[in-house]
Design an enzyme around this catalytic site. Structure first.
Site, mmCIF file in Angstrom:
data_model
loop_
_atom_site.group_PDB
_atom_site.id
_atom_site.type_symbol
_atom_site.label_atom_id
_atom_site.label_comp_id
_atom_site.label_asym_id
_atom_site.label_seq_id
_atom_site.Cartn_x
_atom_site.Cartn_y
_atom_site.Cartn_z
ATOM 1 N N PHE A 1 107.607 0.275 46.708
ATOM 2 C CA PHE A 1 108.581 1.163 46.085
ATOM 3 C C PHE A 1 109.487 1.816 47.120
ATOM 4 C CE2 PHE A 1 104.835 1.095 43.424
ATOM 5 C CZ PHE A 1 105.316 1.051 42.121
ATOM 6 N N ASP A 2 110.732 1.991 46.760
ATOM 7 C CA ASP A 2 111.588 2.967 47.421
ATOM 8 C C ASP A 2 111.107 4.344 46.946
ATOM 9 O OD1 ASP A 2 113.910 4.086 48.737
ATOM 10 O OD2 ASP A 2 114.821 4.253 46.756
ATOM 11 N N PHE A 3 111.552 5.421 47.601
ATOM 12 C CA PHE A 3 111.144 6.759 47.148
ATOM 13 C C PHE A 3 112.253 7.474 46.387
ATOM 14 C CE2 PHE A 3 110.591 11.322 47.494
ATOM 15 C CZ PHE A 3 109.316 11.463 46.972
#
Length: 211
Positions: free
Chosen positions: A7-9
């Site tokens: 995941f990106d944040f």
């Protein structure tokens, strides 16, 4: 078969949009004595912060600028940042399915870990790669490949979930499958431009992709 999800944040796991916009407006007013358009700020989402600040505030001392940016965020984080709907439930579900989970973000490591701990989701991730862990940044493949390597996985078994063009291009450059969150204002435009097959209406939709 997919066994890894990265995941990106910002804009993906957590709604940090308004805080980031407000942070940039704060330092633009402080150092440049002018306003900065929301469209411009949002166009930098996914870009490493030090690149943006160096480009826009190169005439000032970098440490002073970034400290002012961070000071604003430290005081506003709890009030202005929330997890997106069904994020925690999805992470728990995937972890219980023995899916390998990681984060590849353009945030710095310290702020990334504090944010993950703040929302009590750090426990789900076995690899967290941030801007200060790599020499090349998204859209280069290095951040994602580093996570995949640390998780002892492979690109063809990995989904990369993000919200920006930097995330999509990073996934494609790493030969992983890009998954786009559908809750940003430009999500449909990005999906069409990059011909993205997987667009999430909410994070829980990700569970339907895991067999």
């Amino acid at each position: 078969m997919i066994d890894t999800v990265v995941f990106d944040f910002d804009g993906t796991l957590a709604d940090t949009n308004q805080m980031i916009i407000n942070s940039f407006r704060h330092i633009y007013g402080m150092f440049l004595n002018k306003e900065c358009s929301e469209d411009y700020i949002m166009s930098t989402f996914g870009e490493p912060l030090n690149l943006t600040l160096t480009r826009d505030f190169g005439q000032f001392d970098f440490d002073e600028v970034i400290n002012a940016y961070r000071d604003y965020q430290r005081t506003k984080f709890n009030d202005e940042v929330t997890l997106y709907e069904t994020v925690e439930e999805t992470l728990e579900y995937l972890k219980n399915k023995d899916i390998k989970l990681g984060v590849a973000t353009s945030r710095f490591k310290n702020s990334t870990m504090k944010a993950l701990e703040r929302f009590n989701i750090a426990k789900y991730f076995d690899s967290v790669v941030s801007a200060d862990d790599v020499t090349k940044h998204k859209p280069d493949k290095e951040p994602l490949i580093k996570v995949i390597t640390e998780l002892k996985s492979t690109s063809n078994r990995t989904l990369y979930v993000g919200d920006s063009k930097f995330d999509i291009e990073c996934a494609l450059n790493a030969a992983a499958t890009p998954v786009l969150v559908g809750w940003q204002s430009n999500s449909r435009e990005l999906a069409d431009k990059y011909n993205i097959e997987h667009v999430l209406e909410k994070m829980w939709d990700l569970t339907g992709m895991i067999k």
